[in-house]
Design a protein around this motif. Structure first.
Motif, PDB file in Angstrom:
ATOM      1  N   ALA A 118     -51.833   7.337   7.939  1.00  0.00           N
ATOM      2  CA  ALA A 118     -51.854   7.119   9.339  1.00  0.00           C
ATOM      3  C   ALA A 118     -53.363   6.188   9.477  1.00  0.00           C
ATOM      4  O   ALA A 118     -54.161   6.683   8.918  1.00  0.00           O
ATOM      5  N   SER A 119     -53.155   5.206  10.449  1.00  0.00           N
ATOM      6  CA  SER A 119     -54.750   4.600  10.855  1.00  0.00           C
ATOM      7  C   SER A 119     -55.974   5.616  11.099  1.00  0.00           C
ATOM      8  O   SER A 119     -56.686   5.055  10.884  1.00  0.00           O
ATOM      9  N   THR A 120     -55.470   6.679  11.849  1.00  0.00           N
ATOM     10  CA  THR A 120     -56.541   7.667  12.258  1.00  0.00           C
ATOM     11  C   THR A 120     -56.676   8.557  11.177  1.00  0.00           C
ATOM     12  O   THR A 120     -57.842   9.269  11.457  1.00  0.00           O
ATOM     13  N   ALA A 121     -56.335   8.671   9.985  1.00  0.00           N
ATOM     14  CA  ALA A 121     -56.484   9.407   9.034  1.00  0.00           C
ATOM     15  C   ALA A 121     -57.924   8.906   8.088  1.00  0.00           C
ATOM     16  O   ALA A 121     -58.244   7.800   8.092  1.00  0.00           O
ATOM     17  N   ARG A 122     -58.786   9.824   7.548  1.00  0.00           N
ATOM     18  CA  ARG A 122     -59.724   9.550   6.739  1.00  0.00           C
ATOM     19  C   ARG A 122     -59.613   9.999   5.327  1.00  0.00           C
ATOM     20  O   ARG A 122     -59.248  11.277   5.230  1.00  0.00           O
ATOM     21  N   ILE A 123     -59.855   9.088   4.364  1.00  0.00           N
ATOM     22  CA  ILE A 123     -59.762   9.313   2.967  1.00  0.00           C
ATOM     23  C   ILE A 123     -61.067   9.237   2.618  1.00  0.00           C
ATOM     24  O   ILE A 123     -61.890   8.212   2.309  1.00  0.00           O
ATOM     25  N   GLY A 124     -61.500  10.300   1.707  1.00  0.00           N
ATOM     26  CA  GLY A 124     -62.906  10.572   1.185  1.00  0.00           C
ATOM     27  C   GLY A 124     -63.131   9.788  -0.192  1.00  0.00           C
ATOM     28  O   GLY A 124     -62.066   9.511  -0.648  1.00  0.00           O
ATOM     29  N   LYS A 125     -64.333   9.504  -0.377  1.00  0.00           N
ATOM     30  CA  LYS A 125     -64.518   8.765  -1.908  1.00  0.00           C
ATOM     31  C   LYS A 125     -64.051   9.317  -3.028  1.00  0.00           C
ATOM     32  O   LYS A 125     -64.141  10.662  -3.100  1.00  0.00           O
ATOM     33  N   ALA A 127     -60.958  10.094  -3.773  1.00  0.00           N
ATOM     34  CA  ALA A 127     -59.848  10.885  -3.475  1.00  0.00           C
ATOM     35  C   ALA A 127     -58.560  10.033  -4.314  1.00  0.00           C
ATOM     36  O   ALA A 127     -58.738   8.951  -4.144  1.00  0.00           O
ATOM     37  N   SER A 128     -57.663  10.925  -4.900  1.00  0.00           N
ATOM     38  CA  SER A 128     -56.484  10.124  -5.399  1.00  0.00           C
ATOM     39  C   SER A 128     -55.195  10.591  -4.844  1.00  0.00           C
ATOM     40  O   SER A 128     -54.871  11.762  -4.407  1.00  0.00           O
ATOM     41  N   LEU A 129     -54.514   9.555  -4.435  1.00  0.00           N
ATOM     42  CA  LEU A 129     -53.370   9.700  -3.636  1.00  0.00           C
ATOM     43  C   LEU A 129     -52.044   9.376  -4.685  1.00  0.00           C
ATOM     44  O   LEU A 129     -51.955   8.360  -5.234  1.00  0.00           O
ATOM     45  N   GLY A 130     -51.253  10.159  -4.950  1.00  0.00           N
ATOM     46  CA  GLY A 130     -49.884   9.843  -5.709  1.00  0.00           C
ATOM     47  C   GLY A 130     -49.062   8.969  -4.947  1.00  0.00           C
ATOM     48  O   GLY A 130     -49.353   8.502  -3.727  1.00  0.00           O
ATOM     49  N   GLU A 131     -47.932   8.639  -5.341  1.00  0.00           N
ATOM     50  CA  GLU A 131     -46.804   7.778  -5.100  1.00  0.00           C
ATOM     51  C   GLU A 131     -46.056   8.337  -3.934  1.00  0.00           C
ATOM     52  O   GLU A 131     -45.889   9.687  -4.070  1.00  0.00           O
ATOM     53  N   ARG A 132     -45.582   7.518  -2.942  1.00  0.00           N
ATOM     54  CA  ARG A 132     -44.900   8.114  -1.649  1.00  0.00           C
ATOM     55  C   ARG A 132     -45.351   9.172  -0.939  1.00  0.00           C
ATOM     56  O   ARG A 132     -44.782  10.127  -0.528  1.00  0.00           O
ATOM     57  N   VAL A 133     -46.756   9.259  -0.920  1.00  0.00           N
ATOM     58  CA  VAL A 133     -47.497  10.296  -0.198  1.00  0.00           C
ATOM     59  C   VAL A 133     -47.648   9.768   1.373  1.00  0.00           C
ATOM     60  O   VAL A 133     -47.598   8.789   1.634  1.00  0.00           O
ATOM     61  N   SER A 134     -47.580  10.937   2.174  1.00  0.00           N
ATOM     62  CA  SER A 134     -47.455  10.823   3.488  1.00  0.00           C
ATOM     63  C   SER A 134     -48.870  11.432   4.184  1.00  0.00           C
ATOM     64  O   SER A 134     -48.866  12.690   4.101  1.00  0.00           O
ATOM     65  N   VAL A 135     -49.625  10.726   4.858  1.00  0.00           N
ATOM     66  CA  VAL A 135     -50.902  11.437   5.670  1.00  0.00           C
ATOM     67  C   VAL A 135     -50.829  11.294   6.799  1.00  0.00           C
ATOM     68  O   VAL A 135     -50.699  10.151   7.574  1.00  0.00           O
ATOM     69  N   GLY A 136     -50.648  12.331   7.734  1.00  0.00           N
ATOM     70  CA  GLY A 136     -50.603  12.294   9.002  1.00  0.00           C
ATOM     71  C   GLY A 136     -51.708  11.906   9.876  1.00  0.00           C
ATOM     72  O   GLY A 136     -52.861  11.854   9.568  1.00  0.00           O
ATOM     73  N   GLU A 137     -51.610  11.590  11.374  1.00  0.00           N
ATOM     74  CA  GLU A 137     -52.541  11.295  12.146  1.00  0.00           C
ATOM     75  C   GLU A 137     -53.720  12.262  12.052  1.00  0.00           C
ATOM     76  O   GLU A 137     -53.582  13.447  12.048  1.00  0.00           O
ATOM     77  N   TYR A 138     -54.888  11.725  12.173  1.00  0.00           N
ATOM     78  CA  TYR A 138     -56.316  12.413  12.276  1.00  0.00           C
ATOM     79  C   TYR A 138     -56.276  13.524  11.054  1.00  0.00           C
ATOM     80  O   TYR A 138     -57.215  14.720  11.286  1.00  0.00           O
ATOM     81  N   THR A 139     -55.941  13.064   9.932  1.00  0.00           N
ATOM     82  CA  THR A 139     -55.955  14.160   8.945  1.00  0.00           C
ATOM     83  C   THR A 139     -57.238  13.569   7.989  1.00  0.00           C
ATOM     84  O   THR A 139     -57.592  12.375   8.167  1.00  0.00           O
ATOM     85  N   ILE A 140     -57.893  14.526   7.501  1.00  0.00           N
ATOM     86  CA  ILE A 140     -59.091  14.253   6.630  1.00  0.00           C
ATOM     87  C   ILE A 140     -58.760  14.756   5.153  1.00  0.00           C
ATOM     88  O   ILE A 140     -58.352  15.902   5.024  1.00  0.00           O
ATOM     89  N   ILE A 141     -58.860  13.871   4.075  1.00  0.00           N
ATOM     90  CA  ILE A 141     -58.547  14.107   2.801  1.00  0.00           C
ATOM     91  C   ILE A 141     -60.109  14.037   2.320  1.00  0.00           C
ATOM     92  O   ILE A 141     -60.748  12.872   2.291  1.00  0.00           O
ATOM     93  N   GLY A 142     -60.597  15.042   1.650  1.00  0.00           N
ATOM     94  CA  GLY A 142     -61.847  15.136   1.077  1.00  0.00           C
ATOM     95  C   GLY A 142     -62.230  14.275  -0.003  1.00  0.00           C
ATOM     96  O   GLY A 142     -61.282  13.902  -0.650  1.00  0.00           O
ATOM     97  N   PRO A 155     -50.222  16.080  10.552  1.00  0.00           N
ATOM     98  CA  PRO A 155     -51.155  15.459  11.397  1.00  0.00           C
ATOM     99  C   PRO A 155     -52.428  16.611  11.659  1.00  0.00           C
ATOM    100  O   PRO A 155     -52.261  17.992  11.684  1.00  0.00           O
ATOM    101  N   HIS A 156     -53.613  16.457  11.824  1.00  0.00           N
ATOM    102  CA  HIS A 156     -54.510  17.228  12.119  1.00  0.00           C
ATOM    103  C   HIS A 156     -54.997  18.312  10.857  1.00  0.00           C
ATOM    104  O   HIS A 156     -55.308  19.217  11.434  1.00  0.00           O
ATOM    105  N   CYS A 157     -54.892  17.580   9.786  1.00  0.00           N
ATOM    106  CA  CYS A 157     -55.098  18.624   8.457  1.00  0.00           C
ATOM    107  C   CYS A 157     -56.422  18.394   7.818  1.00  0.00           C
ATOM    108  O   CYS A 157     -56.861  17.267   7.952  1.00  0.00           O
ATOM    109  N   ILE A 158     -56.954  19.297   7.074  1.00  0.00           N
ATOM    110  CA  ILE A 158     -58.097  18.931   6.373  1.00  0.00           C
ATOM    111  C   ILE A 158     -57.654  19.394   4.846  1.00  0.00           C
ATOM    112  O   ILE A 158     -57.495  20.374   4.635  1.00  0.00           O
ATOM    113  N   VAL A 159     -58.016  18.483   3.930  1.00  0.00           N
ATOM    114  CA  VAL A 159     -57.689  18.817   2.592  1.00  0.00           C
ATOM    115  C   VAL A 159     -58.885  18.748   1.697  1.00  0.00           C
ATOM    116  O   VAL A 159     -59.479  17.519   1.871  1.00  0.00           O
TER     117      VAL A 159
END
Length: 160
Positions: A118-125, A127-142, A155-159
């Protein structure tokens, strides 16, 4: 319509699927009394149900509502087998509430979100995302978090 295992979207407008009384009885191992071809596409309490709804009678407190319900199909506790009322189909089954809960995913199937971030999600330096991953609105991936293939983060998750 779900007759055995086939399904198609209903016309109820709420994203529900349609299922017959015959199929419901088979799924909950209940005794069908009435028209097995009766199709329902939603769930409602006895007093608000119409012919397109599945309802339950599991307590004597609600037995008077059975007499006036317009529900198409009612799951009925064996204790209330002969309760007054004329739904098109009644299914006699122990623990009708538990059986109703088991049916909800068939009425309202959960759709998998499309892969993407999602355009509002934030992905940390790092971070590794696999294939076919879905990240919701306002989610933070550390930073340095790792998500495997096919992972869905709402949406609205913190990982990490």
């Amino acid at each position: 319509m779900i007759g055995s295992t086939d399904s198609r979207p209903s016309i109820s407008g709420d994203g529900a699927s349609t299922i017959t009384a015959e199929a419901i009885a088979a799924l909950v191992s209940g005794e069908l009394i009435g028209d097995g071809k009766t199709a329902v596409s939603g769930v409602a309490p006895l007093d608000r149900a119409d012919a397109s709804h599945l309802s339950i009678l599991s307590s004597g407190k609600y037995a008077p509502m059975m007499a006036t319900t317009k529900a198409g199909v009612v799951l009925v506790d064996p204790e209330f087998r002969d309760a007054a009322g004329a739904p098109r189909a009644r299914i006699i089954v122990k623990q009708p509430l538990e059986k109703l809960l088991s049916l909800l995913p068939r009425f309202y199937p959960q759709e998998s979100p499309a892969p993407g971030v999602a355009s509002t999600a934030r992905i940390g330096k790092g971070a590794s995302l696999g294939e076919r991953v879905s990240v919701g609105e306002y989610t933070i991936i550390g930073a340095r978090a790792k998500l495997g293939d096919g992972v869905v983060i709402g949406p609205h998750c913190i990982v990490g």
